[in-house]
Design an enzyme around this catalytic site. Structure first.
Site, PDB file in Angstrom:
ATOM      1  N   ALA A 105       0.837  -1.243   0.068  1.00 25.66           N
ATOM      2  CA  ALA A 105       0.203  -0.029  -0.113  1.00 25.66           C
ATOM      3  C   ALA A 105       0.783   1.228  -0.137  1.00 25.66           C
ATOM      4  CB  ALA A 105      -0.973   0.063   1.049  1.00 25.66           C
ATOM      5  N   ALA A 106       2.166   1.317  -0.252  1.00 29.78           N
ATOM      6  CA  ALA A 106       2.878   2.417  -0.303  1.00 29.78           C
ATOM      7  C   ALA A 106       2.493   3.294  -1.744  1.00 29.78           C
ATOM      8  CB  ALA A 106       4.559   2.072  -0.480  1.00 29.78           C
ATOM      9  N   GLY A 107       2.142   2.585  -2.527  1.00 32.06           N
ATOM     10  CA  GLY A 107       1.648   3.226  -3.722  1.00 32.06           C
ATOM     11  C   GLY A 107       0.415   3.835  -3.670  1.00 32.06           C
ATOM     12  N   ASP A 108      -0.598   3.212  -2.692  1.00 35.39           N
ATOM     13  CA  ASP A 108      -1.882   3.685  -2.682  1.00 35.39           C
ATOM     14  C   ASP A 108      -1.753   5.079  -1.334  1.00 35.39           C
ATOM     15  OD1 ASP A 108      -3.042   1.622  -3.651  1.00 35.39           O
ATOM     16  OD2 ASP A 108      -3.024   0.458  -1.820  1.00 35.39           O
TER      17      ASP A 108
END
Ligand code: RIB
Length: 302
Positions: free
Chosen positions: A250-253
Protein backbone atom coordinates in the site's frame (compact mmCIF):
# COMPACT_ATOMS: atom_id res chain seq x y z
CA UNK A 1 -10.71 25.94 0.87
CA UNK A 2 -9.49 22.69 -0.65
CA UNK A 3 -11.57 20.94 -3.31
CA UNK A 4 -13.50 17.84 -2.21
CA UNK A 5 -11.92 14.47 -3.02
CA UNK A 6 -13.91 11.48 -4.31
CA UNK A 7 -12.21 8.09 -4.36
CA UNK A 8 -13.95 5.22 -6.12
CA UNK A 9 -12.54 1.72 -5.79
CA UNK A 10 -12.05 -1.51 -3.90
CA UNK A 11 -12.28 -2.34 -0.23
CA UNK A 12 -10.71 -5.57 1.04
CA UNK A 13 -9.83 -7.26 4.27
CA UNK A 14 -6.14 -8.21 4.09
CA UNK A 15 -4.95 -11.52 5.61
CA UNK A 16 -1.22 -10.92 5.96
CA UNK A 17 1.60 -13.30 6.89
CA UNK A 18 5.04 -11.85 7.46
CA UNK A 19 7.81 -14.43 7.08
CA UNK A 20 11.54 -14.53 6.35
CA UNK A 21 10.97 -14.94 2.61
CA UNK A 22 8.14 -15.39 0.11
CA UNK A 23 7.15 -19.03 -0.64
CA UNK A 24 7.82 -20.56 -4.07
CA UNK A 25 5.02 -22.63 -5.77
CA UNK A 26 4.32 -25.84 -3.83
CA UNK A 27 6.35 -24.74 -0.80
CA UNK A 28 5.18 -24.33 2.82
CA UNK A 29 7.10 -21.90 5.06
CA UNK A 30 6.77 -22.07 8.85
CA UNK A 31 7.52 -19.35 11.35
CA UNK A 32 5.42 -16.45 10.05
CA UNK A 33 3.33 -13.98 12.02
CA UNK A 34 -0.29 -13.19 11.08
CA UNK A 35 -2.09 -9.87 10.87
CA UNK A 36 -5.64 -9.16 9.69
CA UNK A 37 -5.91 -5.62 8.46
CA UNK A 38 -8.17 -3.31 6.47
CA UNK A 39 -7.04 -2.99 2.85
CA UNK A 40 -8.09 -2.65 -0.79
CA UNK A 41 -6.46 -0.08 -3.08
CA UNK A 42 -9.44 2.28 -3.12
CA UNK A 43 -10.00 2.12 0.64
CA UNK A 44 -6.28 2.48 1.39
CA UNK A 45 -6.11 5.61 -0.76
CA UNK A 46 -9.23 7.01 0.93
CA UNK A 47 -7.77 6.46 4.41
CA UNK A 48 -4.43 8.01 3.39
CA UNK A 49 -6.18 11.08 1.95
CA UNK A 50 -8.44 11.49 5.01
CA UNK A 51 -5.55 11.17 7.49
CA UNK A 52 -3.61 13.78 5.54
CA UNK A 53 -6.45 16.28 5.85
CA UNK A 54 -8.55 15.73 2.71
CA UNK A 55 -12.34 16.11 2.60
CA UNK A 56 -12.87 12.54 1.35
CA UNK A 57 -15.91 10.67 0.07
CA UNK A 58 -15.27 6.99 -0.68
CA UNK A 59 -17.44 4.95 -3.03
CA UNK A 60 -17.17 1.16 -2.94
CA UNK A 61 -19.30 -1.98 -2.59
CA UNK A 62 -19.06 -4.44 0.28
CA UNK A 63 -20.75 -7.77 1.02
CA UNK A 64 -23.53 -8.21 3.54
CA UNK A 65 -21.08 -9.76 6.02
CA UNK A 66 -18.87 -9.05 9.02
CA UNK A 67 -15.92 -7.87 6.93
CA UNK A 68 -18.13 -5.39 5.09
CA UNK A 69 -19.57 -4.05 8.35
CA UNK A 70 -16.10 -3.68 9.86
CA UNK A 71 -14.90 -1.75 6.79
CA UNK A 72 -17.86 0.64 6.94
CA UNK A 73 -17.24 1.32 10.63
CA UNK A 74 -13.59 1.92 9.94
CA UNK A 75 -14.30 4.47 7.16
CA UNK A 76 -16.58 6.40 9.50
CA UNK A 77 -13.89 6.40 12.23
CA UNK A 78 -11.46 7.86 9.67
CA UNK A 79 -13.91 10.74 8.93
CA UNK A 80 -14.61 9.48 5.42
CA UNK A 81 -18.05 10.21 3.91
CA UNK A 82 -19.74 6.90 3.10
CA UNK A 83 -23.19 7.80 1.71
CA UNK A 84 -22.55 6.29 -1.74
CA UNK A 85 -21.22 2.92 -0.51
CA UNK A 86 -23.50 0.03 -1.50
CA UNK A 87 -24.01 -3.41 0.02
CA UNK A 88 -24.14 -6.49 -2.22
CA UNK A 89 -26.43 -9.25 -0.95
CA UNK A 90 -25.05 -11.87 -3.34
CA UNK A 91 -21.29 -11.42 -3.18
CA UNK A 92 -18.93 -11.41 -0.17
CA UNK A 93 -16.66 -8.53 0.76
CA UNK A 94 -13.26 -8.48 -0.97
CA UNK A 95 -10.38 -10.43 0.56
CA UNK A 96 -6.64 -10.22 -0.13
CA UNK A 97 -4.07 -12.84 0.88
CA UNK A 98 -0.70 -11.15 1.33
CA UNK A 99 2.76 -12.53 2.01
CA UNK A 100 5.40 -10.08 3.22
CA UNK A 101 9.11 -10.99 3.48
CA UNK A 102 11.82 -9.71 5.84
CA UNK A 103 12.73 -6.89 3.42
CA UNK A 104 9.11 -5.70 3.27
CA UNK A 105 8.47 -6.98 -0.28
CA UNK A 106 5.08 -8.62 -0.85
CA UNK A 107 2.94 -10.74 -3.13
CA UNK A 108 -0.85 -10.46 -3.14
CA UNK A 109 -3.82 -12.52 -4.34
CA UNK A 110 -7.24 -10.85 -4.33
CA UNK A 111 -10.74 -12.40 -4.30
CA UNK A 112 -12.64 -9.31 -5.47
CA UNK A 113 -16.15 -10.37 -4.34
CA UNK A 114 -18.42 -7.31 -4.15
CA UNK A 115 -15.71 -5.06 -5.64
CA UNK A 116 -16.24 -6.88 -8.92
CA UNK A 117 -19.88 -5.77 -8.83
CA UNK A 118 -19.21 -2.03 -8.83
CA UNK A 119 -21.01 -0.87 -11.97
CA UNK A 120 -22.28 2.57 -13.06
CA UNK A 121 -25.75 1.65 -11.73
CA UNK A 122 -24.38 0.74 -8.26
CA UNK A 123 -22.79 4.16 -7.69
CA UNK A 124 -25.96 5.23 -5.85
CA UNK A 125 -26.62 8.41 -7.83
CA UNK A 126 -23.12 9.72 -7.14
CA UNK A 127 -22.89 11.51 -10.51
CA UNK A 128 -26.13 13.41 -9.85
CA UNK A 129 -24.34 15.14 -6.97
CA UNK A 130 -20.82 15.53 -8.34
CA UNK A 131 -19.95 19.14 -9.23
CA UNK A 132 -16.78 20.95 -10.28
CA UNK A 133 -14.39 21.75 -8.67
CA UNK A 134 -13.50 18.32 -7.31
CA UNK A 135 -10.76 15.73 -7.59
CA UNK A 136 -11.66 12.12 -8.42
CA UNK A 137 -9.21 9.23 -7.88
CA UNK A 138 -9.70 5.72 -9.30
CA UNK A 139 -7.70 2.47 -9.59
CA UNK A 140 -8.19 -0.79 -11.52
CA UNK A 141 -9.47 -3.19 -8.84
CA UNK A 142 -13.06 -2.64 -10.04
CA UNK A 143 -14.60 -3.47 -13.47
CA UNK A 144 -12.93 -1.60 -16.35
CA UNK A 145 -16.30 -0.59 -17.78
CA UNK A 146 -16.96 1.37 -14.58
CA UNK A 147 -13.55 3.03 -14.61
CA UNK A 148 -14.12 4.15 -18.22
CA UNK A 149 -17.60 5.42 -17.35
CA UNK A 150 -16.23 7.44 -14.40
CA UNK A 151 -13.55 9.05 -16.60
CA UNK A 152 -16.20 10.00 -19.21
CA UNK A 153 -18.54 11.48 -16.60
CA UNK A 154 -15.72 13.48 -15.00
CA UNK A 155 -14.64 14.84 -18.39
CA UNK A 156 -18.23 15.97 -19.12
CA UNK A 157 -18.25 17.91 -15.84
CA UNK A 158 -14.74 19.32 -16.23
CA UNK A 159 -13.61 17.47 -13.11
CA UNK A 160 -9.99 16.34 -12.63
CA UNK A 161 -9.87 12.53 -12.75
CA UNK A 162 -6.64 10.81 -11.71
CA UNK A 163 -6.07 7.15 -12.54
CA UNK A 164 -3.73 4.94 -10.56
CA UNK A 165 -3.56 2.08 -13.12
CA UNK A 166 -3.06 -0.66 -10.52
CA UNK A 167 -3.17 -3.58 -10.81
CA UNK A 168 -2.09 -3.39 -14.47
CA UNK A 169 -4.94 -3.90 -16.93
CA UNK A 170 -5.91 -2.74 -20.41
CA UNK A 171 -8.00 0.40 -20.46
CA UNK A 172 -9.09 2.08 -23.69
CA UNK A 173 -6.77 4.89 -24.83
CA UNK A 174 -9.68 7.22 -25.61
CA UNK A 175 -10.43 7.24 -21.85
CA UNK A 176 -6.81 7.77 -20.85
CA UNK A 177 -6.65 10.99 -22.88
CA UNK A 178 -9.41 12.51 -20.74
CA UNK A 179 -7.54 12.09 -17.47
CA UNK A 180 -6.04 14.96 -15.52
CA UNK A 181 -3.15 12.63 -14.56
CA UNK A 182 -2.06 8.99 -14.60
CA UNK A 183 0.16 7.51 -11.85
CA UNK A 184 1.65 4.13 -12.89
CA UNK A 185 4.51 2.42 -11.07
CA UNK A 186 7.49 1.20 -13.10
CA UNK A 187 5.89 -2.12 -14.09
CA UNK A 188 2.55 -0.55 -15.00
CA UNK A 189 4.32 2.19 -16.99
CA UNK A 190 6.25 -0.49 -18.89
CA UNK A 191 2.97 -2.31 -19.63
CA UNK A 192 1.43 0.92 -20.97
CA UNK A 193 4.44 1.98 -23.06
CA UNK A 194 6.78 -0.96 -23.69
CA UNK A 195 9.66 1.08 -22.16
CA UNK A 196 11.63 -0.74 -19.43
CA UNK A 197 12.20 1.76 -16.65
CA UNK A 198 15.56 1.53 -14.88
CA UNK A 199 16.57 5.20 -14.41
CA UNK A 200 15.38 8.83 -14.84
CA UNK A 201 16.01 8.81 -18.59
CA UNK A 202 13.87 5.73 -19.19
CA UNK A 203 11.11 7.17 -16.96
CA UNK A 204 11.24 10.26 -19.19
CA UNK A 205 11.02 8.06 -22.30
CA UNK A 206 7.96 6.24 -20.92
CA UNK A 207 6.32 9.57 -20.01
CA UNK A 208 6.98 10.86 -23.55
CA UNK A 209 5.19 7.80 -24.99
CA UNK A 210 2.22 8.45 -22.69
CA UNK A 211 2.11 12.14 -23.64
CA UNK A 212 2.17 11.12 -27.31
CA UNK A 213 -0.88 8.96 -26.63
CA UNK A 214 -2.63 12.09 -25.32
CA UNK A 215 -2.04 11.85 -21.58
CA UNK A 216 -1.60 15.28 -20.02
CA UNK A 217 0.24 14.64 -16.77
CA UNK A 218 2.30 11.56 -15.97
CA UNK A 219 3.67 10.59 -12.57
CA UNK A 220 5.72 7.39 -12.45
CA UNK A 221 6.41 6.02 -8.98
CA UNK A 222 9.85 4.41 -8.70
CA UNK A 223 9.61 2.56 -5.38
CA UNK A 224 12.17 3.61 -2.78
CA UNK A 225 13.92 5.84 -5.36
CA UNK A 226 11.03 8.34 -5.47
CA UNK A 227 8.90 9.50 -8.37
CA UNK A 228 9.23 11.10 -11.81
CA UNK A 229 6.67 13.65 -13.01
CA UNK A 230 6.00 15.36 -16.31
CA UNK A 231 3.28 17.68 -17.59
CA UNK A 232 4.49 17.55 -21.17
CA UNK A 233 6.42 20.84 -20.89
CA UNK A 234 8.23 20.54 -17.57
CA UNK A 235 9.39 17.43 -15.77
CA UNK A 236 11.37 16.42 -12.73
CA UNK A 237 12.38 13.71 -10.34
CA UNK A 238 11.74 13.69 -6.61
CA UNK A 239 13.88 11.47 -4.36
CA UNK A 240 12.13 9.76 -1.45
CA UNK A 241 13.60 10.06 2.05
CA UNK A 242 15.71 6.99 2.86
CA UNK A 243 14.02 4.71 5.42
CA UNK A 244 14.12 1.08 6.59
CA UNK A 245 11.10 -0.66 5.05
CA UNK A 246 9.19 -3.28 7.03
CA UNK A 247 6.19 -3.59 4.67
CA UNK A 248 5.82 -1.95 1.27
CA UNK A 249 2.15 -3.02 0.93
CA UNK A 250 0.00 0.00 0.00
CA UNK A 251 2.94 2.41 -0.37
CA UNK A 252 1.58 3.25 -3.82
CA UNK A 253 -1.87 3.76 -2.31
CA UNK A 254 -0.42 6.14 0.26
CA UNK A 255 1.36 8.03 -2.52
CA UNK A 256 -1.87 8.42 -4.50
CA UNK A 257 -3.98 9.43 -1.50
CA UNK A 258 -1.40 12.05 -0.54
CA UNK A 259 -1.05 13.28 -4.12
CA UNK A 260 -4.76 14.08 -4.44
CA UNK A 261 -4.80 15.87 -1.07
CA UNK A 262 -2.00 18.16 -2.25
CA UNK A 263 -3.61 18.73 -5.67
CA UNK A 264 -6.99 19.44 -4.06
CA UNK A 265 -5.25 22.09 -1.93
CA UNK A 266 -3.99 23.77 -5.12
CA UNK A 267 -0.34 22.70 -4.80
CA UNK A 268 1.68 22.46 -8.03
CA UNK A 269 2.47 19.06 -9.56
CA UNK A 270 6.10 18.95 -8.27
CA UNK A 271 5.01 20.12 -4.81
CA UNK A 272 2.30 17.45 -4.76
CA UNK A 273 4.77 14.74 -5.81
CA UNK A 274 7.19 15.78 -3.04
CA UNK A 275 4.36 15.66 -0.48
CA UNK A 276 3.28 12.20 -1.74
CA UNK A 277 6.85 10.79 -1.68
CA UNK A 278 7.23 11.85 1.93
CA UNK A 279 3.92 10.29 3.00
CA UNK A 280 4.70 7.00 1.18
CA UNK A 281 8.16 6.78 2.76
CA UNK A 282 6.52 6.86 6.21
CA UNK A 283 3.96 4.19 5.29
CA UNK A 284 6.63 1.58 4.43
CA UNK A 285 8.13 1.80 7.92
CA UNK A 286 4.97 0.24 9.41
CA UNK A 287 3.11 -3.03 8.91
CA UNK A 288 -0.25 -3.21 7.14
CA UNK A 289 -2.14 -1.23 4.52
CA UNK A 290 -4.55 1.28 6.09
CA UNK A 291 -2.82 0.85 9.44
CA UNK A 292 0.41 2.24 7.95
CA UNK A 293 -1.02 5.48 6.55
CA UNK A 294 0.52 8.59 8.17
CA UNK A 295 -1.32 11.55 9.68
CA UNK A 296 -0.64 15.09 8.48
CA UNK A 297 1.24 16.06 11.62
CA UNK A 298 3.84 13.34 10.89
CA UNK A 299 4.92 15.01 7.64
CA UNK A 300 7.65 17.64 7.48
CA UNK A 301 6.18 19.25 4.34
CA UNK A 302 2.82 20.76 5.22
O1 RIB B 1 -2.22 -1.96 -2.74
C1 RIB B 1 -2.31 -2.83 -1.65
C2 RIB B 1 -3.66 -3.49 -1.62
O2 RIB B 1 -3.80 -4.34 -2.74
C3 RIB B 1 -3.90 -4.38 -0.43
O3 RIB B 1 -4.42 -3.68 0.69
C4 RIB B 1 -4.81 -5.46 -0.96
O4 RIB B 1 -6.09 -5.44 -0.41
C5 RIB B 1 -4.82 -5.26 -2.46
O5 RIB B 1 -5.98 -4.68 -2.88
Amino acid sequence: MADPIYIIGSSNTDMVIKSERLPTPGETILGGTFLMNAGGKGANQAVAAARLGGNVTFITRVGNDLFGQQSLQQFKKENIHTQFISIDKNHPSGIALINVDAKGENCITVASGANGQIFPETLNGFFNELKSPAVVLIQLEIPLVTVEYIIEECAKRNISAILNPAPANRIQESSLKKLFAITPNETEAQGLTGVRIHNDDSAGEAAAVLHKKGMQRVIITLGKRGAYWSDGKNSGFHTSPSVTAVDTTAAGDCFNGALVVALAEGKSLPESVAFACQAASISVTRMGAQASMPFRKELKLS
